[in-house]
Scaffold this motif. Structure first.
Motif, PDB file in Angstrom:
ATOM      1  N   ALA A  67       8.062 -38.382 -28.659  1.00  0.00           N
ATOM      2  CA  ALA A  67       8.399 -38.794 -30.027  1.00  0.00           C
ATOM      3  C   ALA A  67       7.143 -38.685 -30.879  1.00  0.00           C
ATOM      4  CB  ALA A  67       8.955 -40.207 -30.048  1.00  0.00           C
ATOM      5  N   SER A  70       7.699 -38.573 -36.358  1.00  0.00           N
ATOM      6  CA  SER A  70       8.426 -39.778 -36.757  1.00  0.00           C
ATOM      7  C   SER A  70       8.048 -40.290 -38.139  1.00  0.00           C
ATOM      8  CB  SER A  70       8.193 -40.893 -35.722  1.00  0.00           C
ATOM      9  OG  SER A  70       8.679 -40.523 -34.439  1.00  0.00           O
ATOM     10  N   VAL A  77      12.540 -33.887 -36.073  1.00  0.00           N
ATOM     11  CA  VAL A  77      12.691 -34.598 -34.799  1.00  0.00           C
ATOM     12  C   VAL A  77      13.223 -33.706 -33.678  1.00  0.00           C
ATOM     13  CG1 VAL A  77      12.938 -36.856 -35.875  1.00  0.00           C
ATOM     14  CG2 VAL A  77      14.966 -35.431 -35.522  1.00  0.00           C
ATOM     15  N   TYR A  78      13.830 -32.565 -34.022  1.00  0.00           N
ATOM     16  CA  TYR A  78      14.349 -31.657 -33.004  1.00  0.00           C
ATOM     17  C   TYR A  78      13.234 -31.063 -32.147  1.00  0.00           C
ATOM     18  CZ  TYR A  78      13.023 -28.534 -36.800  1.00  0.00           C
ATOM     19  OH  TYR A  78      12.321 -27.900 -37.803  1.00  0.00           O
ATOM     20  N   ASP A  80      11.000 -32.960 -30.838  1.00  0.00           N
ATOM     21  CA  ASP A  80      10.762 -34.015 -29.864  1.00  0.00           C
ATOM     22  C   ASP A  80      11.931 -34.104 -28.876  1.00  0.00           C
ATOM     23  OD1 ASP A  80       8.470 -34.651 -31.316  1.00  0.00           O
ATOM     24  OD2 ASP A  80       9.472 -36.230 -32.466  1.00  0.00           O
ATOM     25  N   CYS A  82      15.213 -35.254 -28.431  1.00  0.00           N
ATOM     26  CA  CYS A  82      16.101 -35.452 -29.576  1.00  0.00           C
ATOM     27  C   CYS A  82      17.572 -35.402 -29.164  1.00  0.00           C
ATOM     28  CB  CYS A  82      15.808 -34.358 -30.609  1.00  0.00           C
ATOM     29  SG  CYS A  82      16.806 -34.416 -32.104  1.00  0.00           S
ATOM     30  N   GLU A  84      21.559 -35.250 -31.077  1.00  0.00           N
ATOM     31  CA  GLU A  84      22.116 -34.822 -32.359  1.00  0.00           C
ATOM     32  C   GLU A  84      23.642 -34.956 -32.367  1.00  0.00           C
ATOM     33  OE1 GLU A  84      20.715 -30.908 -33.305  1.00  0.00           O
ATOM     34  OE2 GLU A  84      18.624 -31.395 -32.900  1.00  0.00           O
ATOM     35  N   GLU A 101      20.255 -36.130 -36.591  1.00  0.00           N
ATOM     36  CA  GLU A 101      19.361 -35.842 -35.483  1.00  0.00           C
ATOM     37  C   GLU A 101      18.353 -36.986 -35.346  1.00  0.00           C
ATOM     38  OE1 GLU A 101      17.741 -31.891 -35.914  1.00  0.00           O
ATOM     39  OE2 GLU A 101      19.544 -31.164 -36.961  1.00  0.00           O
ATOM     40  N   ASN A 103      15.100 -38.795 -32.782  1.00  0.00           N
ATOM     41  CA  ASN A 103      14.236 -38.743 -31.611  1.00  0.00           C
ATOM     42  C   ASN A 103      14.245 -40.095 -30.899  1.00  0.00           C
ATOM     43  OD1 ASN A 103      12.403 -40.425 -32.968  1.00  0.00           O
ATOM     44  ND2 ASN A 103      10.892 -38.817 -33.321  1.00  0.00           N
ATOM     45  N   SER A 104      13.483 -40.207 -29.834  1.00  0.00           N
ATOM     46  CA  SER A 104      13.539 -41.408 -28.999  1.00  0.00           C
ATOM     47  C   SER A 104      12.816 -42.597 -29.622  1.00  0.00           C
ATOM     48  CB  SER A 104      12.956 -41.101 -27.619  1.00  0.00           C
ATOM     49  OG  SER A 104      11.589 -40.706 -27.725  1.00  0.00           O
ATOM     50  N   LYS A 179      21.609 -32.301 -27.122  1.00  0.00           N
ATOM     51  CA  LYS A 179      20.315 -32.820 -26.665  1.00  0.00           C
ATOM     52  C   LYS A 179      19.351 -31.647 -26.679  1.00  0.00           C
ATOM     53  CE  LYS A 179      17.117 -35.254 -24.525  1.00  0.00           C
ATOM     54  NZ  LYS A 179      16.012 -34.418 -24.979  1.00  0.00           N
TER      55      LYS A 179
END
Length: 215
Positions: A67, A70, A77-78, A80, A82, A84, A101, A103-104, A179
């Motif tokens: 991640a 951010s 974020v894709y 990372d 991610c 969606e 989308e 991220n963690s 994912k």
């Protein structure tokens, strides 16, 4: 012919173990792989709806998710670890769809349009609207490490972006769940509905599945 999923209705928002009553969707199609031993993190998503919103919870079996992107509005974020959710609320009347989308770390990117190149970033300019909540380092009942991402998509927001949209039941929408991790140590792509194309591209409406909302 894509997959179909019946979205559970709930009179109230679900918390904790209550999510267990919602059937999981498994992202079983791993795409655009080139390694002899490809990286395939197990991913599922559960979706239900209330009178006010669509709710989704992703669970990803990754012990060390990335991640990095951010900061700010609509970060990429894709790149990372991610998950969606692409949603087309009015497939018979409007070719546009929204891409959500995350991220963690819970950072999000969102846009609206009819294809990959026609994206209006407006949906991603109000991230608090979706109440995204990420949890890392979780351990499930089998002792496996995972992370989770919960979010909600208000029907009022969909009505704002899609003139003529009126929430109710039954409703039939189109969409897909993904994912990915474009710039992680192990780049990977997974989807609920298969995308039989040679070049990586999640923005292909013709491969969306069907989401049926019934009470």
């Amino acid at each position: 012919m894509g997959n179909s999923y019946n979205v559970t209705y709930s009179t109230k928002e679900l918390r904790g173990e209550a999510w267990a009553k919602v059937a999981p969707i498994r992202l079983a199609h791993y795409l655009w792989e080139h390694d002899e031993a490809p990286y395939r993190p197990e991913t599922e998503v559960r979706v239900y709806f209330t009178d006010e919103a669509i709710h989704a919870r992703f669970r990803v079996y990754e012990a060390d998710p990335v991640a990095v992107h951010s900061e700010g509005l609509n970060p990429p974020v894709y790149r990372d670890s991610c998950v969606e959710f692409f949603l087309q609320p009015m497939p018979e009347q409007d070719t546009r769809y929204v891409n959500f989308e995350f991220n963690s770390a819970g950072a999000m990117l969102a846009g609206i349009g009819s294809d990959r190149h026609d994206r209006d970033p407006a949906p991603g300019l109000r991230p608090a609207l979706y109440e995204a909540r990420a949890e890392r380092g979780l351990v499930d009942a089998q002792g496996q490490v995972c992370w989770q991402l919960e979010c909600r998509i208000p029907f009022a927001a969909l009505a704002e972006w899609f003139p003529g949209f009126a929430p109710g039941a039954p409703m039939t929408m189109k969409g897909n769940f993904y994912k990915c991790g474009d710039l992680t140590p192990h780049p990977h792509y997974a989807a609920w509905n298969d995308i039989p194309e040679d070049v990586p591209n999640f923005h292909l409406r013709e491969y969306f599945g069907t989401l049926v909302f019934e009470r």
